[in-house]
Write a protein that holds these residues in place. Structure first.
Motif, PDB file in Angstrom:
ATOM      1  N   SER A 161     -65.537 110.202 -32.180  1.00 52.87           N
ATOM      2  CA  SER A 161     -66.349 109.496 -31.186  1.00 52.87           C
ATOM      3  C   SER A 161     -67.702 109.119 -31.782  1.00 52.87           C
ATOM      4  O   SER A 161     -68.344 109.906 -32.450  1.00 52.87           O
ATOM      5  N   GLY A 185     -62.280 115.435 -41.065  1.00 53.26           N
ATOM      6  CA  GLY A 185     -61.242 116.403 -40.706  1.00 53.26           C
ATOM      7  C   GLY A 185     -61.396 116.990 -39.316  1.00 53.26           C
ATOM      8  O   GLY A 185     -60.720 117.937 -38.966  1.00 53.26           O
ATOM      9  N   GLY A 200     -60.668 116.192 -25.569  1.00 56.43           N
ATOM     10  CA  GLY A 200     -61.784 115.447 -26.120  1.00 56.43           C
ATOM     11  C   GLY A 200     -61.431 114.812 -27.440  1.00 56.43           C
ATOM     12  O   GLY A 200     -60.370 115.053 -27.988  1.00 56.43           O
ATOM     13  N   PRO A 201     -62.326 113.978 -27.939  1.00 56.25           N
ATOM     14  CA  PRO A 201     -62.064 113.306 -29.193  1.00 56.25           C
ATOM     15  C   PRO A 201     -62.304 114.207 -30.395  1.00 56.25           C
ATOM     16  O   PRO A 201     -61.922 113.893 -31.492  1.00 56.25           O
ATOM     17  N   LEU A 202     -62.929 115.326 -30.195  1.00 58.18           N
ATOM     18  CA  LEU A 202     -63.391 116.127 -31.319  1.00 58.18           C
ATOM     19  C   LEU A 202     -63.085 117.594 -31.174  1.00 58.18           C
ATOM     20  O   LEU A 202     -62.751 118.069 -30.104  1.00 58.18           O
ATOM     21  N   LEU A 212     -60.833 115.648 -36.252  1.00 59.91           N
ATOM     22  CA  LEU A 212     -60.060 115.143 -35.114  1.00 59.91           C
ATOM     23  C   LEU A 212     -59.158 116.232 -34.551  1.00 59.91           C
ATOM     24  O   LEU A 212     -58.557 116.996 -35.281  1.00 59.91           O
ATOM     25  N   THR A 213     -59.059 116.253 -33.234  1.00 59.99           N
ATOM     26  CA  THR A 213     -58.187 117.249 -32.613  1.00 59.99           C
ATOM     27  C   THR A 213     -56.771 116.694 -32.490  1.00 59.99           C
ATOM     28  O   THR A 213     -56.522 115.529 -32.726  1.00 59.99           O
ATOM     29  N   ALA A 214     -55.889 117.555 -32.082  1.00 59.62           N
ATOM     30  CA  ALA A 214     -54.523 117.137 -31.794  1.00 59.62           C
ATOM     31  C   ALA A 214     -54.562 116.105 -30.661  1.00 59.62           C
ATOM     32  O   ALA A 214     -55.449 116.153 -29.823  1.00 59.62           O
ATOM     33  N   PRO A 215     -53.608 115.167 -30.648  1.00 63.24           N
ATOM     34  CA  PRO A 215     -53.684 114.081 -29.671  1.00 63.24           C
ATOM     35  C   PRO A 215     -53.547 114.522 -28.221  1.00 63.24           C
ATOM     36  O   PRO A 215     -53.909 113.784 -27.325  1.00 63.24           O
ATOM     37  N   THR A 216     -53.046 115.712 -27.962  1.00 64.93           N
ATOM     38  CA  THR A 216     -52.968 116.156 -26.569  1.00 64.93           C
ATOM     39  C   THR A 216     -54.226 116.895 -26.132  1.00 64.93           C
ATOM     40  O   THR A 216     -54.362 117.258 -24.991  1.00 64.93           O
ATOM     41  N   GLY A 217     -55.126 117.123 -27.063  1.00 70.26           N
ATOM     42  CA  GLY A 217     -56.398 117.735 -26.711  1.00 70.26           C
ATOM     43  C   GLY A 217     -57.171 116.791 -25.821  1.00 70.26           C
ATOM     44  O   GLY A 217     -56.919 115.594 -25.801  1.00 70.26           O
TER      45      GLY A 217
END
Ligand SMILES: [Zn+2]
Lengths: 188, 392
Positions: B2, B159, B168-170, B161-166
């Motif tokens: 983000s 490095g 938030g963006p971070l 970025l969270t998993a896509p189901t998390g």
């Protein structure tokens, strides 16, 4: 229950991750092992751990998350922090009010701002007595978001359905579809 | 990643970084001049352009605290310290439950709410802000900017970025802070310089010199109580707090300002920050850093304002911590809170939930009923009424 693999370029662009998305077609679909739901429309679906995520327009815009059976001691999201004790943790003896706090605090630690809950009340989850509450938040970029959380504890495990999206457009866009999905829960 | 969050992060880096050059040594720069932007063809202008862009993100950040009275209050303190530079400084108060204040080279000052929760009075806040102004006036970030770009250290942030189901963006803020801290550290010389300059500004503005070292002493206490130093962004980038404390104490002894007539500003500080404290304490407990939060609570107890609220949050801490014996402590803290007039109405609900869990039905019923009586428009009324039906 047919699932065709389809990679959504838009979602990839939004997340920057090449996660495989599966197409959920209209009709009845199993969510985890506990229940099935019926959807009027198609969704793109992906999964991480115990969370299955459905979206139409991209998960940064609107997302329907199914949290499938958190056990005692588990966290809602995987923490990057090495010590999970510092993440809010689900306990099987939590009251429903504490479960709401657990969800809100977990979401707040994910980089969203001003996460607030309201309207906690009993709510039917399939044939089980569950609960429901509403969420509001602001993204780090300052965009207002809205959410609804429906859940139940079944055999000491926590099941949640979390629908969220931007307040101005993407949350309302598929809210009616989501309400029908929630109303269609049938235990397997 | 983000943009807004990146902005906050990068801003943080820029502001808490230091140049190895001492004032007067080769590479040191003259102080920044009021109302002046760097010449367009300079490297410094490039840095300003970057930070201007980050500021645009800050302006729309969801973490901004909108409270206009608080913003005006902090601005007033900064202007008393910065005098001629006042017009060059924009203040952004961010709702982040960690101790931090920082400045970007273009005049953006960030104040995190975790700092506000951790100072006792206006003088203590002034000495911290004075320190950051010191880095700004001496242009400490310029040299560091060169170093950082040379090392491509920014790449390490990819490095996160969270998993896509998390949601938030971070990754969690704690993880970000740990990473930032692992890459950057302040030079002692720059620190000493910022301390001395900041101290001078605050003394000139009339703030009690004896308050200068107290914030850092409290922070050291909190750090020592917390085994994991990851959340201490300020220590990661500002080494040797013990040395700072000694220096500031020495400055205070030498200071000509008469402590008896200097400003501490406890009442003014409370008038502006007390209304926000409930929110800040809630944010503080969300960190699930109970040993650190206990130190913060202990200091607030010592200051003695709003004891009903403090005992309620003490109970909340025990309940969330849930160690052996914490249930009894939780009950006792909630009950203690109710001895004071300012206990939040939620204390009754919290007690009701406790007794509900332990099966003390009559006590639970009474507590829930009190909650509903005192909060007629309780937004969770339906749920509480459902608990009451279960107690029948
Ligand atoms: Zn410093």
């Amino acid at each position: 229950m047919k699932r065709t693999t389809a990679v959504l370029t838009l979602v990839m662009l939004l997340t920057g991750c090449a996660t495989p998305y599966t197409l959920i077609e209209p009709g009845r679909t199993a969510v985890g092992d506990l229940y099935t739901v019926e959807s009027q429309i198609s969704w793109s679906s992906t999964r991480t751990g115990k969370i299955e995520l459905w979206t139409v327009d991209g998960n940064g815009l609107q997302a329907l998350r199914f949290v499938n059976g958190l056990a005692d001691g588990e966290t809602l999201f995987e923490g990057k922090r090495k010590d999970n004790k510092k993440m809010p943790t689900f306990r099987k003896n939590m009251t429903i009010s504490e479960i709401m706090e657990f969800v809100v605090d977990s979401v707040a630690l994910q980089g969203l701002e001003r996460v607030e809950s309201a309207g906690l009340r009993p709510y039917k989850f399939g044939n089980t007595q569950g609960f429901r509450f509403e969420l509001s938040y602001v993204s780090s970029k300052g965009l207002e978001g809205q959410g609804a959380v429906v859940g139940a504890v079944v055999r000491e495990r926590l099941y949640l359905i979390v629908y969220s999206g931007t307040r101005a457009y993407y949350y309302p866009k598929h809210r009616d579809h989501v309400e029908r999905i929630i109303g269609s829960i049938r235990m397997q | 990643m983000s943009l807004a969050r990146t902005g906050v992060l990068v801003a943080l880096l820029l502001s808490t970084t230091a140049c190895a050059a001492q004032r007067g040594s080769p590479g040191a720069l003259p102080d920044i001049q009021p109302g002046r932007r760097p010449d367009l063809e300079t490297e410094e202008a490039g840095l300003w352009m970057q930070t201007d862009r980050l500021e645009a993100d800050l302006k729309t950040s969801g973490a901004l605290v909108a409270d206009s009275a608080l913003n005006a209050y902090v601005r007033n303190i900064v202007c008393r310290l910065a005098e001629a530079y006042c017009a060059d400084i924009r203040i952004y108060i961010l709702r982040v439950p960690y101790f931090n204040a920082s400045m970007m080279p273009n005049g953006v000052m960030q104040v995190w709410t975790g700092l506000i929760l951790r100072v006792d009075n206006e003088a203590q806040l002034a000495y911290v802000l004075g320190h950051e102004l010191g880095h700004y006036l001496r242009r400490h970030s310029i040299q560091r900017w060169r170093d950082v770009r040379a090392k491509s250290a920014f790449l390490e942030f990819s490095g996160l970025l969270t998993a896509p189901t998390g949601f938030g963006p971070l990754a969690s803020l704690g993880a970000q802070l740990a990473l930032v801290g692992s890459i950057f550290a302040f030079s002692r010389d720059n620190e000493r310089e910022a301390d001395e300059l900041g101290f001078g500004l605050a003394v000139k503005a009339g703030y009690d010199p004896r308050e200068a070292s107290k914030v850092w002493e409290a922070l050291v206490e909190e750090r020592d109580a917390t085994k994991d130093s990851a959340p201490f962004i300020f220590f990661a980038t500002h080494p040797a707090p013990e040395e700072r404390i000694e220096n500031l104490k020495a400055f205070a002894k030498k200071s000509a300002l008469d402590g008896g007539h200097a400003i501490i500003g406890r009442e003014q500080f409370l008038a502006q920050t007390r209304p926000l404290r409930t929110m800040l304490l809630r944010d503080e407990l969300r960190r699930r850093e109970f040993t650190g939060s206990q130190v913060v609570l202990d200091r607030l107890f010592e200051a003695g304002t709003g004891l009903g609220e403090l005992y309620f949050f003490q109970g909340e801490l025990y309940r969330l911590r849930d160690n052996e014996g914490d249930r009894e402590k939780t009950t006792a803290a909630y009950q203690k809170a109710l001895e004071y007039g300012d206990a939040p109405v939620e204390t009754h609900r919290a007690l009701g939930l406790l007794f509900f869990k332990t099966g003390e039905k009559e006590k639970a019923r009474l507590a829930f009923e009190r909650y509903l009586q005192q909060r007629v428009n309780a937004e969770d009324r339906e749920m509480i009424e459902a608990y009451l039906r279960q107690l029948e």
